[in-house]
Design a protein around this motif. Structure first.
Motif, PDB file in Angstrom:
ATOM      1  N   GLN A 152      38.803  31.280  35.265  1.00 40.93           N
ATOM      2  CA  GLN A 152      38.599  32.324  36.274  1.00 40.93           C
ATOM      3  C   GLN A 152      37.527  33.303  35.769  1.00 40.93           C
ATOM      4  O   GLN A 152      37.842  34.350  35.200  1.00 40.93           O
ATOM      5  N   GLN A 153      36.272  32.946  35.978  1.00 37.22           N
ATOM      6  CA  GLN A 153      35.155  33.668  35.373  1.00 37.22           C
ATOM      7  C   GLN A 153      35.107  35.144  35.750  1.00 37.22           C
ATOM      8  O   GLN A 153      34.936  36.001  34.887  1.00 37.22           O
ATOM      9  N   LYS A 154      35.246  35.464  37.019  1.00 36.78           N
ATOM     10  CA  LYS A 154      35.141  36.868  37.443  1.00 36.78           C
ATOM     11  C   LYS A 154      36.275  37.708  36.833  1.00 36.78           C
ATOM     12  O   LYS A 154      36.030  38.802  36.322  1.00 36.78           O
ATOM     13  N   LEU A 155      37.492  37.188  36.861  1.00 37.02           N
ATOM     14  CA  LEU A 155      38.621  37.911  36.272  1.00 37.02           C
ATOM     15  C   LEU A 155      38.460  38.020  34.756  1.00 37.02           C
ATOM     16  O   LEU A 155      38.767  39.054  34.160  1.00 37.02           O
ATOM     17  N   PHE A 156      37.952  36.965  34.129  1.00 41.72           N
ATOM     18  CA  PHE A 156      37.657  36.997  32.700  1.00 41.72           C
ATOM     19  C   PHE A 156      36.623  38.083  32.396  1.00 41.72           C
ATOM     20  O   PHE A 156      36.816  38.908  31.495  1.00 41.72           O
ATOM     21  N   ASP A 157      35.517  38.084  33.156  1.00 41.36           N
ATOM     22  CA  ASP A 157      34.457  39.070  32.928  1.00 41.36           C
ATOM     23  C   ASP A 157      34.996  40.495  33.019  1.00 41.36           C
ATOM     24  O   ASP A 157      34.666  41.343  32.186  1.00 41.36           O
ATOM     25  N   ASN A 158      35.831  40.750  34.027  1.00 42.81           N
ATOM     26  CA  ASN A 158      36.390  42.094  34.213  1.00 42.81           C
ATOM     27  C   ASN A 158      37.296  42.486  33.048  1.00 42.81           C
ATOM     28  O   ASN A 158      37.211  43.605  32.538  1.00 42.81           O
ATOM     29  N   SER A 159      38.156  41.575  32.627  1.00 44.55           N
ATOM     30  CA  SER A 159      39.069  41.873  31.516  1.00 44.55           C
ATOM     31  C   SER A 159      38.318  42.074  30.209  1.00 44.55           C
ATOM     32  O   SER A 159      38.633  42.974  29.424  1.00 44.55           O
ATOM     33  N   PHE A 160      37.327  41.224  29.973  1.00 44.59           N
ATOM     34  CA  PHE A 160      36.540  41.353  28.750  1.00 44.59           C
ATOM     35  C   PHE A 160      35.757  42.665  28.747  1.00 44.59           C
ATOM     36  O   PHE A 160      35.716  43.378  27.727  1.00 44.59           O
ATOM     37  N   ALA A 161      35.185  43.030  29.884  1.00 45.06           N
ATOM     38  CA  ALA A 161      34.448  44.301  29.979  1.00 45.06           C
ATOM     39  C   ALA A 161      35.380  45.487  29.719  1.00 45.06           C
ATOM     40  O   ALA A 161      35.006  46.432  29.001  1.00 45.06           O
ATOM     41  N   ARG A 162      36.592  45.454  30.270  1.00 41.33           N
ATOM     42  CA  ARG A 162      37.556  46.532  30.027  1.00 41.33           C
ATOM     43  C   ARG A 162      37.955  46.580  28.553  1.00 41.33           C
ATOM     44  O   ARG A 162      38.100  47.665  27.982  1.00 41.33           O
ATOM     45  N   THR A 163      38.119  45.416  27.942  1.00 42.47           N
ATOM     46  CA  THR A 163      38.459  45.366  26.522  1.00 42.47           C
ATOM     47  C   THR A 163      37.398  46.087  25.699  1.00 42.47           C
ATOM     48  O   THR A 163      37.721  46.949  24.872  1.00 42.47           O
ATOM     49  N   LEU A 164      36.142  45.752  25.941  1.00 42.96           N
ATOM     50  CA  LEU A 164      35.056  46.382  25.178  1.00 42.96           C
ATOM     51  C   LEU A 164      34.925  47.863  25.500  1.00 42.96           C
ATOM     52  O   LEU A 164      34.681  48.681  24.601  1.00 42.96           O
ATOM     53  N   GLU A 165      35.100  48.223  26.771  1.00 46.96           N
ATOM     54  CA  GLU A 165      35.012  49.628  27.154  1.00 46.96           C
ATOM     55  C   GLU A 165      36.088  50.450  26.437  1.00 46.96           C
ATOM     56  O   GLU A 165      35.810  51.539  25.924  1.00 46.96           O
TER      57      GLU A 165
END
Length: 104
Positions: free
Chosen positions: A32-45
């Protein structure tokens, strides 16, 4: 969204980071690329917000910066569930401490 981030304890901050790290791993495994991208971005933020917290100076800040490197390496370059287990245990310890600290 993160106005109160610097009011949280280190346990709460890194416990929250761990939750999004877990989500990113799960969405990556499910493709699930879009959900992955969002979670990864939140992790880094959240890691970046923790790095900006003036309470965590010196060795603690270096540990958080190193954690960011490991999270990125795990998510972007490693594709092995066993290698993620160490970070998952690391984050779980913070989440457990935060829960204990809150009296739940």
């Amino acid at each position: 969204m993160y106005d109160g981030w610097h009011k949280l304890s280190i346990f709460e901050q890194l416990g929250n980071v761990g939750s999004d790290f877990e989500r990113a791993l799960r969405w990556k495994a499910k493709g699930q690329q879009k959900l992955f991208d969002n979670s990864f971005a939140r992790t880094l933020e959240q890691i970046d917000l923790t790095l900006l917290d003036q309470r965590w100076a010196g060795a603690r800040r270096r540990e958080i910066a190193r954690l960011r490197e490991e999270v990125c390496a795990e998510i972007l370059y490693r594709d092995n569930p066993e290698s993620a287990a160490g970070l998952q245990r690391y984050f779980l310890a913070f989440a457990t401490a935060a829960r204990k600290d809150s009296g739940l």
